[in-house]
Design a protein around this motif. Structure first.
Motif, PDB file in Angstrom:
ATOM      1  N   VAL A 134      49.052 -60.421 -39.495  1.00 36.52           N
ATOM      2  CA  VAL A 134      47.906 -59.534 -39.280  1.00 36.52           C
ATOM      3  C   VAL A 134      48.002 -58.403 -40.294  1.00 36.52           C
ATOM      4  CG1 VAL A 134      46.756 -57.969 -37.671  1.00 36.52           C
ATOM      5  CG2 VAL A 134      47.809 -60.078 -36.814  1.00 36.52           C
ATOM      6  N   TYR A 135      46.928 -58.178 -41.043  1.00 28.12           N
ATOM      7  CA  TYR A 135      46.885 -57.106 -42.033  1.00 28.12           C
ATOM      8  C   TYR A 135      45.807 -56.102 -41.646  1.00 28.12           C
ATOM      9  CZ  TYR A 135      50.042 -59.688 -45.066  1.00 28.12           C
ATOM     10  OH  TYR A 135      51.145 -60.318 -45.573  1.00 28.12           O
ATOM     11  N   VAL A 136      46.185 -54.828 -41.565  1.00 28.16           N
ATOM     12  CA  VAL A 136      45.270 -53.765 -41.167  1.00 28.16           C
ATOM     13  C   VAL A 136      44.901 -52.955 -42.399  1.00 28.16           C
ATOM     14  CG1 VAL A 136      44.886 -51.807 -39.625  1.00 28.16           C
ATOM     15  CG2 VAL A 136      46.391 -53.695 -38.906  1.00 28.16           C
ATOM     16  N   ALA A 137      43.610 -52.916 -42.717  1.00 29.69           N
ATOM     17  CA  ALA A 137      43.135 -52.227 -43.913  1.00 29.69           C
ATOM     18  C   ALA A 137      42.858 -50.763 -43.634  1.00 29.69           C
ATOM     19  CB  ALA A 137      41.860 -52.895 -44.428  1.00 29.69           C
ATOM     20  N   PRO A 138      42.908 -49.912 -44.676  1.00 28.30           N
ATOM     21  CA  PRO A 138      42.464 -48.532 -44.524  1.00 28.30           C
ATOM     22  C   PRO A 138      40.968 -48.511 -44.177  1.00 28.30           C
ATOM     23  CG  PRO A 138      43.730 -48.799 -46.542  1.00 28.30           C
ATOM     24  CD  PRO A 138      43.442 -50.173 -46.026  1.00 28.30           C
ATOM     25  N   PRO A 139      40.515 -47.514 -43.441  1.00 29.97           N
ATOM     26  CA  PRO A 139      39.085 -47.458 -43.104  1.00 29.97           C
ATOM     27  C   PRO A 139      38.242 -47.223 -44.354  1.00 29.97           C
ATOM     28  CG  PRO A 139      40.194 -45.433 -42.452  1.00 29.97           C
ATOM     29  CD  PRO A 139      41.269 -46.384 -42.876  1.00 29.97           C
ATOM     30  N   LEU A 140      37.021 -47.757 -44.328  1.00 29.58           N
ATOM     31  CA  LEU A 140      36.092 -47.508 -45.424  1.00 29.58           C
ATOM     32  C   LEU A 140      35.765 -46.018 -45.503  1.00 29.58           C
ATOM     33  CD1 LEU A 140      33.401 -50.341 -45.195  1.00 29.58           C
ATOM     34  CD2 LEU A 140      34.840 -49.846 -47.157  1.00 29.58           C
ATOM     35  N   THR A 167      36.466 -53.636 -52.586  1.00 31.70           N
ATOM     36  CA  THR A 167      37.834 -54.083 -52.360  1.00 31.70           C
ATOM     37  C   THR A 167      38.745 -52.880 -52.214  1.00 31.70           C
ATOM     38  OG1 THR A 167      38.225 -54.223 -54.745  1.00 31.70           O
ATOM     39  CG2 THR A 167      37.547 -56.253 -53.615  1.00 31.70           C
ATOM     40  N   ASN A 168      39.860 -53.095 -51.531  1.00 34.66           N
ATOM     41  CA  ASN A 168      40.860 -52.053 -51.357  1.00 34.66           C
ATOM     42  C   ASN A 168      42.167 -52.544 -51.947  1.00 34.66           C
ATOM     43  OD1 ASN A 168      43.300 -50.961 -49.622  1.00 34.66           O
ATOM     44  ND2 ASN A 168      41.672 -49.431 -49.472  1.00 34.66           N
ATOM     45  N   THR A 169      42.696 -51.783 -52.916  1.00 39.05           N
ATOM     46  CA  THR A 169      43.921 -52.180 -53.605  1.00 39.05           C
ATOM     47  C   THR A 169      44.858 -50.984 -53.746  1.00 39.05           C
ATOM     48  OG1 THR A 169      42.897 -51.718 -55.740  1.00 39.05           O
ATOM     49  CG2 THR A 169      42.753 -53.982 -54.944  1.00 39.05           C
ATOM     50  N   PHE A 207      42.143 -56.079 -49.797  1.00 37.55           N
ATOM     51  CA  PHE A 207      41.205 -56.177 -48.676  1.00 37.55           C
ATOM     52  C   PHE A 207      39.773 -56.196 -49.205  1.00 37.55           C
ATOM     53  CE2 PHE A 207      44.888 -54.027 -46.744  1.00 37.55           C
ATOM     54  CZ  PHE A 207      45.091 -54.824 -45.636  1.00 37.55           C
ATOM     55  N   THR A 208      38.874 -56.798 -48.445  1.00 36.06           N
ATOM     56  CA  THR A 208      37.453 -56.727 -48.760  1.00 36.06           C
ATOM     57  C   THR A 208      36.745 -56.001 -47.630  1.00 36.06           C
ATOM     58  OG1 THR A 208      36.793 -58.764 -47.625  1.00 36.06           O
ATOM     59  CG2 THR A 208      37.638 -58.979 -49.872  1.00 36.06           C
ATOM     60  N   ALA A 209      35.565 -55.478 -47.943  1.00 39.38           N
ATOM     61  CA  ALA A 209      34.801 -54.726 -46.947  1.00 39.38           C
ATOM     62  C   ALA A 209      34.290 -55.623 -45.835  1.00 39.38           C
ATOM     63  CB  ALA A 209      33.633 -54.015 -47.620  1.00 39.38           C
ATOM     64  N   PHE A 210      34.376 -56.937 -46.037  1.00 45.03           N
ATOM     65  CA  PHE A 210      33.880 -57.865 -45.027  1.00 45.03           C
ATOM     66  C   PHE A 210      34.976 -58.280 -44.045  1.00 45.03           C
ATOM     67  CE2 PHE A 210      31.260 -58.269 -48.785  1.00 45.03           C
ATOM     68  CZ  PHE A 210      29.976 -58.152 -48.267  1.00 45.03           C
ATOM     69  N   GLY A 211      36.130 -57.625 -44.113  1.00 52.25           N
ATOM     70  CA  GLY A 211      37.181 -57.881 -43.140  1.00 52.25           C
ATOM     71  C   GLY A 211      38.221 -58.884 -43.577  1.00 52.25           C
TER      72      GLY A 211
END
Length: 403
Positions: free
Chosen positions: A98-104, A353-355, A254-258
């Motif tokens: 499970v990978y949790v991305a930073p909030p947009l 994207t989040n990098t 990460f992508t903005a689409f989850g």
């Protein structure tokens, strides 16, 4: 005596598979005419103190010949039982990465709302001019379509005309989501299509090292076949004759689409070893999970440590049977990767994207709300004012000294 002769014959047939001492757990499918394709293998090894191993084996398969035989090499006559699919499914769900991305950021949220919808495909049968079909096709046993409309009634009619099950109770929700400018992913089973899982088999036999006989599995394996293995023991398991590879958190995008690129990165790392490698996706206490399945709860309560390893391997690379050993010095591996507070991660509002980036860029990005033009202008104006004040102050100091 008859049973003893039968085992001697069987041992002779598969003797070539026993060149390395260990625990053989799973083999290939054979049917009367054609091999059954193996889509994925899921295996649980439980290593016991009395020198035995319990192996729970489940294989998803494609193809449905009426008659088939399941041939499983083991080093000695096992005690055979069955297990439940619920146990394997829940263990898979509990331990999957499970990978949790930073909030947009607010800037990216605004950009996300302004994203154009994908180019529309040709309308499918039953479509009306007020319904747009963005994508359609099949995946696994499903047919699917991605559709959108400004008219909720037209949306419901299209779905029903195309045999997607929409009940009257669902229609108000369709209305709500249409008004919120949502599109819909609709899925249905393909005609005459069924997906069935073999009932897992439990085998108990004498051995101390888990081993997967991939050489025999190769007879009916599919390209890039997934092999998921869980090992219950006193300490962490690691591959003995395969490589151990990992996916660094800094490589995750990460992508903005989850979504994220973990599956692609894992496959790339494994491909570099021609599939002869495993990624450890979880390694830690076996009792840390909240478990609903009674059989799984009972199983995990008997062992202190659980390791989950994953690989993808094609039949031509299944020339070595992977063996696992135990290494108590290895660090635990969490399956939850919370990157939401990583200070070096930034969102690219153009690429969505989040990098990971360097700390200076990350700090500037956070300070300006992902380089929001308004916020950046305010910061720039503030910097100019500050710089002007510095020059004014410097000028005053110089003039006083001259005076």
């Amino acid at each position: 005596m008859h049973k003893m002769k039968w085992w001697i014959v069987l041992a002779t047939l598969v003797a070539s598979l026993f060149l390395v001492p260990g625990a053989y757990a799973c083999g290939g499918f054979f049917c009367t005419n054609v091999p059954v394709d193996q889509a994925a293998e899921r295996i649980i090894f439980a290593v016991n103190d009395d020198g035995t191993i319990d192996a729970y084996v489940q294989i998803n398969y494609t193809g449905a010949p009426d008659a088939f035989a399941w041939v499983v090499p083991v080093p000695n006559p096992p005690k055979v039982d069955v297990a439940t699919m619920a146990m394997l499914r829940e263990l898979d769900r509990l331990t999957q990465p499970v990978y949790v991305a930073p909030p947009l950021t607010s800037a990216c949220q605004d950009a996300f709302r302004r994203l154009p919808l994908p180019a529309a495909a040709q309308p499918a049968g039953g479509a009306t001019s007020s319904v747009t079909v963005f994508d359609q096709g099949s995946v696994g046993p499903f047919n699917y379509a991605v559709v959108g409309s400004d008219d909720p009634k037209a949306m419901v009619k299209w779905l029903q005309d195309n045999k997607y099950q929409i009940t009257s109770a669902m229609e108000p929700f369709i209305d709500v989501y249409v008004k919120e400018k949502m599109v819909f992913l609709a899925m249905k089973l393909q005609p005459n299509k069924q997906v069935r899982d073999i009932q897992p088999v439990k085998m108990t036999y004498k051995s101390t090292k888990p081993m997967i006989p991939l050489r025999l599995t190769a007879v009916a394996a599919t390209p890039n076949m997934v092999v998921l293995t869980w090992i219950l023991a006193k300490s962490q398991a690691e591959p003995e004759n395969y490589a151990a590879v990992s996916v660094p958190d800094n490589d995750i995008v990460f992508t903005a689409f989850g979504g994220n690129n973990y599956p692609q990165l894992a496959q790339q790392r494994l491909g570099e070893q021609k599939g002869r490698a495993f990624v450890t996706e979880y390694a830690g206490a076996a009792n840390r999970f909240s478990i609903s399945d009674p059989a799984l709860r009972a199983l995990l309560s008997q062992y202190p440590y659980l390791t989950r390893v994953y690989t993808r391997i094609s039949p031509e690379d299944m020339t070595i049977d992977p063996v696992f050993r135990f290494n108590a010095s290895l660090p635990d591996v969490s399956n939850v990767h919370d990157l939401s507070k990583d200070p070096n991660r930034v969102w690219d509002c153009d690429k969505m994207t989040n990098t990971v980036t360097n700390p200076v860029v990350a700090t500037a990005s956070r300070a300006t709300d992902n380089f929001n033009p308004v916020v950046t202008a305010i910061y720039a104006a503030g910097a100019c004012i500050a710089l002007a004040l510095v020059f004014v102050g410097f000028g005053l100091v110089v003039s006083r000294r001259r005076a």
